[in-house]
Design a protein around this motif. Structure first.
Motif, PDB file in Angstrom:
ATOM      1  N   LEU A   1       0.826  -1.206   0.000  1.00 46.54           N
ATOM      2  CA  LEU A   1       0.000   0.000   0.000  1.00 46.54           C
ATOM      3  C   LEU A   1       0.863   1.261   0.000  1.00 46.54           C
ATOM      4  N   LEU A   2       1.926   1.256   0.791  1.00 46.91           N
ATOM      5  CA  LEU A   2       2.835   2.411   0.817  1.00 46.91           C
ATOM      6  C   LEU A   2       3.493   2.597  -0.550  1.00 46.91           C
ATOM      7  N   SER A   3       3.949   1.490  -1.121  1.00 49.54           N
ATOM      8  CA  SER A   3       4.608   1.570  -2.425  1.00 49.54           C
ATOM      9  C   SER A   3       3.655   2.117  -3.485  1.00 49.54           C
ATOM     10  N   HIS A   4       2.461   1.551  -3.549  1.00 49.63           N
ATOM     11  CA  HIS A   4       1.502   1.945  -4.580  1.00 49.63           C
ATOM     12  C   HIS A   4       0.859   3.297  -4.293  1.00 49.63           C
ATOM     13  N   GLY A   5       0.549   3.546  -3.044  1.00 56.76           N
ATOM     14  CA  GLY A   5      -0.213   4.748  -2.705  1.00 56.76           C
ATOM     15  C   GLY A   5       0.619   5.992  -2.470  1.00 56.76           C
ATOM     16  N   ILE A   6       1.861   5.813  -2.066  1.00 51.84           N
ATOM     17  CA  ILE A   6       2.670   6.968  -1.681  1.00 51.84           C
ATOM     18  C   ILE A   6       3.831   7.224  -2.631  1.00 51.84           C
ATOM     19  N   TRP A   7       4.633   6.214  -2.952  1.00 55.37           N
ATOM     20  CA  TRP A   7       5.870   6.460  -3.677  1.00 55.37           C
ATOM     21  C   TRP A   7       5.728   6.500  -5.179  1.00 55.37           C
ATOM     22  N   GLU A   8       4.740   5.790  -5.700  1.00 54.08           N
ATOM     23  CA  GLU A   8       4.589   5.765  -7.155  1.00 54.08           C
ATOM     24  C   GLU A   8       3.910   7.030  -7.648  1.00 54.08           C
ATOM     25  N   MET A   9       4.336   7.473  -8.824  1.00 54.56           N
ATOM     26  CA  MET A   9       3.695   8.622  -9.453  1.00 54.56           C
ATOM     27  C   MET A   9       3.509   8.305 -10.926  1.00 54.56           C
ATOM     28  N   PRO A  10       2.309   7.823 -11.265  1.00 56.64           N
ATOM     29  CA  PRO A  10       2.060   7.515 -12.682  1.00 56.64           C
ATOM     30  C   PRO A  10       2.252   8.751 -13.545  1.00 56.64           C
ATOM     31  N   THR A  11       2.830   8.536 -14.709  1.00 55.92           N
ATOM     32  CA  THR A  11       3.066   9.649 -15.622  1.00 55.92           C
ATOM     33  C   THR A  11       2.125   9.569 -16.812  1.00 55.92           C
ATOM     34  N   MET A  12       1.978  10.672 -17.484  1.00 57.02           N
ATOM     35  CA  MET A  12       1.150  10.734 -18.676  1.00 57.02           C
ATOM     36  C   MET A  12       2.000  11.302 -19.800  1.00 57.02           C
ATOM     37  N   GLU A  13       1.895  10.685 -20.953  1.00 53.34           N
ATOM     38  CA  GLU A  13       2.594  11.198 -22.123  1.00 53.34           C
ATOM     39  C   GLU A  13       1.582  11.348 -23.247  1.00 53.34           C
ATOM     40  N   PHE A  14       1.613  12.489 -23.873  1.00 56.25           N
ATOM     41  CA  PHE A  14       0.676  12.773 -24.953  1.00 56.25           C
ATOM     42  C   PHE A  14       1.449  12.943 -26.252  1.00 56.25           C
ATOM     43  N   ASN A  15       0.900  12.387 -27.319  1.00 59.24           N
ATOM     44  CA  ASN A  15       1.529  12.505 -28.618  1.00 59.24           C
ATOM     45  C   ASN A  15       0.620  13.334 -29.515  1.00 59.24           C
ATOM     46  N   GLN A  16       1.070  14.506 -29.854  1.00 54.22           N
ATOM     47  CA  GLN A  16       0.306  15.429 -30.687  1.00 54.22           C
ATOM     48  C   GLN A  16       1.054  15.718 -31.994  1.00 54.22           C
ATOM     49  N   THR A  17       1.951  14.836 -32.377  1.00 53.46           N
ATOM     50  CA  THR A  17       2.838  15.083 -33.511  1.00 53.46           C
ATOM     51  C   THR A  17       2.073  15.405 -34.797  1.00 53.46           C
ATOM     52  N   THR A  18       1.098  14.582 -35.140  1.00 49.13           N
ATOM     53  CA  THR A  18       0.369  14.792 -36.391  1.00 49.13           C
ATOM     54  C   THR A  18      -0.369  16.120 -36.374  1.00 49.13           C
ATOM     55  N   PHE A  19      -1.059  16.383 -35.264  1.00 50.42           N
ATOM     56  CA  PHE A  19      -1.805  17.631 -35.148  1.00 50.42           C
ATOM     57  C   PHE A  19      -0.860  18.829 -35.236  1.00 50.42           C
ATOM     58  N   GLU A  20       0.265  18.748 -34.532  1.00 48.81           N
ATOM     59  CA  GLU A  20       1.239  19.840 -34.556  1.00 48.81           C
ATOM     60  C   GLU A  20       1.788  20.070 -35.962  1.00 48.81           C
ATOM     61  N   ALA A  21       2.057  18.982 -36.674  1.00 50.68           N
ATOM     62  CA  ALA A  21       2.577  19.106 -38.043  1.00 50.68           C
ATOM     63  C   ALA A  21       1.553  19.784 -38.946  1.00 50.68           C
ATOM     64  N   LEU A  22       0.306  19.379 -38.852  1.00 47.58           N
ATOM     65  CA  LEU A  22      -0.743  20.001 -39.667  1.00 47.58           C
ATOM     66  C   LEU A  22      -0.936  21.472 -39.297  1.00 47.58           C
ATOM     67  N   LYS A  23      -0.894  21.737 -38.010  1.00 47.75           N
ATOM     68  CA  LYS A  23      -1.082  23.113 -37.532  1.00 47.75           C
ATOM     69  C   LYS A  23       0.062  24.011 -38.004  1.00 47.75           C
ATOM     70  N   SER A  24       1.285  23.534 -37.854  1.00 51.38           N
ATOM     71  CA  SER A  24       2.441  24.368 -38.199  1.00 51.38           C
ATOM     72  C   SER A  24       2.548  24.624 -39.702  1.00 51.38           C
ATOM     73  N   THR A  25       1.998  23.724 -40.510  1.00 51.50           N
ATOM     74  CA  THR A  25       2.046  23.923 -41.961  1.00 51.50           C
ATOM     75  C   THR A  25       0.781  24.596 -42.490  1.00 51.50           C
ATOM     76  N   GLY A  26      -0.118  24.951 -41.554  1.00 51.86           N
ATOM     77  CA  GLY A  26      -1.354  25.611 -41.967  1.00 51.86           C
ATOM     78  C   GLY A  26      -2.315  24.683 -42.683  1.00 51.86           C
ATOM     79  N   ARG A  27      -2.239  23.392 -42.398  1.00 52.60           N
ATOM     80  CA  ARG A  27      -3.046  22.402 -43.114  1.00 52.60           C
ATOM     81  C   ARG A  27      -4.215  21.865 -42.292  1.00 52.60           C
TER      82      ARG A  27
END
Length: 183
Positions: A31-57
């Motif tokens: 419980l200590l390990s899971h509830g206190i010490w762990e910190m789940p991370t989140m990673e987001f991939n927006q590569t396609t959207f960013e590419a379209l946005k930056s090229t005005g597409r």
């Protein structure tokens, strides 16, 4: 993973206030390990959207509602990443010092994480046998649990909000695909 972590924190809090005795040291360690010490991370991939946005597409989407949803998704993700940085700073500066001072991490770090990983593979549990301390029933420990839980609850709400947005985007993409298939 955040829901499992929340459940572990609920059990630790109940133990700390004397409402739910935990009899096995191994159970407390997990419980200590899971509830206190762990910190789940989140990673987001927006590569396609960013590419379209930056090229005005962004016009490839044709649907203004879809473009708006994708743009708001990008804003939501930026907000979540900003809050995650604040959360990490809070943990490092407020709750971690208290926990590091009063809880021997050795026994916890040999426990498998929620993802099934061992944090330090050369560490063994026989190096420091775990004994629950009075600290685990202190106001400082409960406050550390609550501080971490508040951040996690915010993260869970953020993820639920993102899920709803992704579902709306999926519907809009499905509608667009149907339009294209009818041509």
């Amino acid at each position: 993973m955040l829901h499992l972590q929340d459940k572990a924190r609920q059990q630790l809090y109940a133990y700390s206030v004397g409402k739910a005795p935990l009899t096995k040291s191994q159970e407390i360690l997990a419980l200590l390990s899971h509830g206190i010490w762990e910190m789940p991370t989140m990673e987001f991939n927006q590569t396609t959207f960013e590419a379209l946005k930056s090229t005005g597409r962004l016009d490839v989407f044709v649907d203004d509602t879809l473009v708006q949803e994708l743009t708001e998704l990008q804003s939501d993700i930026a907000d979540i990443e900003r809050r995650a940085e604040i959360e990490l700073a809070t943990l490092l500066n407020v709750t971690d010092p208290i926990l590091l001072q009063h809880v021997d991490m050795t026994a916890m770090l040999v426990e498998p994480s929620l993802a099934g990983n061992i944090a330090i593979d050369w560490l063994t549990s026989d190096e420091s046998p775990f004994e629950p301390s009075e600290f685990l029933q202190s106001i400082q420990f409960r406050n550390a649990i609550l501080a971490r839980t508040t951040s996690s609850k915010n993260r869970m709400r953020d993820m639920e909000r993102l899920d709803r947005r992704y579902q709306r985007i999926a519907v809009l993409i499905g509608q667009r695909q149907t339009e294209l298939n009818q041509r």
